[in-house]
Design a protein around this motif. Structure first.
Motif: not given
Length: 258
Positions: A36-37, A4, A103, A17-18, A33, A10-11, A54, A7
């Motif tokens: 980030e995962s 997490a 997510e 957004t991704q 994705s 970034r947020l 970013c 992500g």
């Protein structure tokens, strides 16, 4: 790094957004994705490029006990003075109590809701192009519960009974846009008069779970505050979902239903 963390960073700091971050980095959405995962499996170059896109900088990469630990800091920070908390992380102990996946992609329905959940997730995979939406015992619970009442109040100051409820944990950490972590979906097995059929209720709540920042739409739709007679992932509902959730395709169902 916890899945997490990147992500969340970034947020909070890039406010992207991704999909927007992937576009800036010039990479496919599925690559963003994957980074980030599990950033620990990404190459240093790919990770550094993504963070830079970013507006940040990868300050250092260390290995402890054979496990890579990444410290992603804001560009204004300098040096690497040891282990530091990512500024977007919830406080210590928060994740011991709450699920901390930014997510959500997996769900754990109770046995009586398993078949309906599988049908709805199959439809969502077609709408969003996200084939990782699936049932898993470690996913967000979906269960029946009586007398569901949300945070909103009516004109008398009472909390009206809800057809369904998606619970989220909120961590603001001083961020302009608080992080929301989906906890569970609850559906009333004997819903009040005016509630939609059970699977339609589940469809509505799954949008809340996948996109906890999404606002109800104003027009008649599955994702209106009052669901009306909608029983498909129509264009307004799908648009509300994909504005907040990283859809790989946008294929809403016909508004008249499947």
């Amino acid at each position: 790094m916890k899945p997490a963390t990147l992500g969340a960073w970034r947020l909070r700091h890039a406010k992207l957004t991704q999909a927007e971050a992937a576009d800036r980095a010039g990479i496919p959405l599925q690559h963003a994705s994957a980074i980030e995962s599990n950033p620990n499996r990404a190459t240093v170059g790919a990770l550094a490029s993504y963070v830079q896109a970013c507006g940040g900088k990868l300050e250092c990469l260390v290995e402890v006990g054979g496990v890579r630990r990444l410290l992603v800091l804001l560009a204004m920070l300098v040096g690497c003075g040891g282990a530091v908390a990512d500024p977007a992380d919830p406080p210590a102990g928060f994740c011991d109590t709450y699920r901390c996946e930014l997510e959500v992609t997996t769900f754990a329905p109770s046995p009586e809701l398993a078949a309906a959940t599988e049908v709805v997730l199959r439809r969502l995979r077609k709408v969003t192009g996200r084939n990782d939406l699936r049932i898993d015992t470690a996913g967000v619970p979906i269960e029946y519960a009586e007398d569901l009442r949300g945070a909103e109040t009516d004109a008398q100051g009472e909390h009206p009974v809800s057809c369904g409820l998606t619970t989220v944990a909120i961590w603001d950490g001083g961020a302009p846009s608080p992080l929301r972590f989906t906890q569970r979906i609850q559906l009333d097995p004997t819903p009040p008069l005016g509630c939609p059929r059970g699977y339609v209720n589940l469809m509505h709540e799954l949008i809340h779970a996948l996109a906890p920042h999404a606002e109800h739409v104003q027009e008649p739709s599955l994702f209106a505050a009052s669901i009306y007679r909608a029983h498909s992932f129509d264009a307004p509902a799908s648009a509300a979902l994909c504005r907040e959730f990283a859809c790989e395709t946008f294929a809403p169902e016909p508004s008249e239903g499947p």
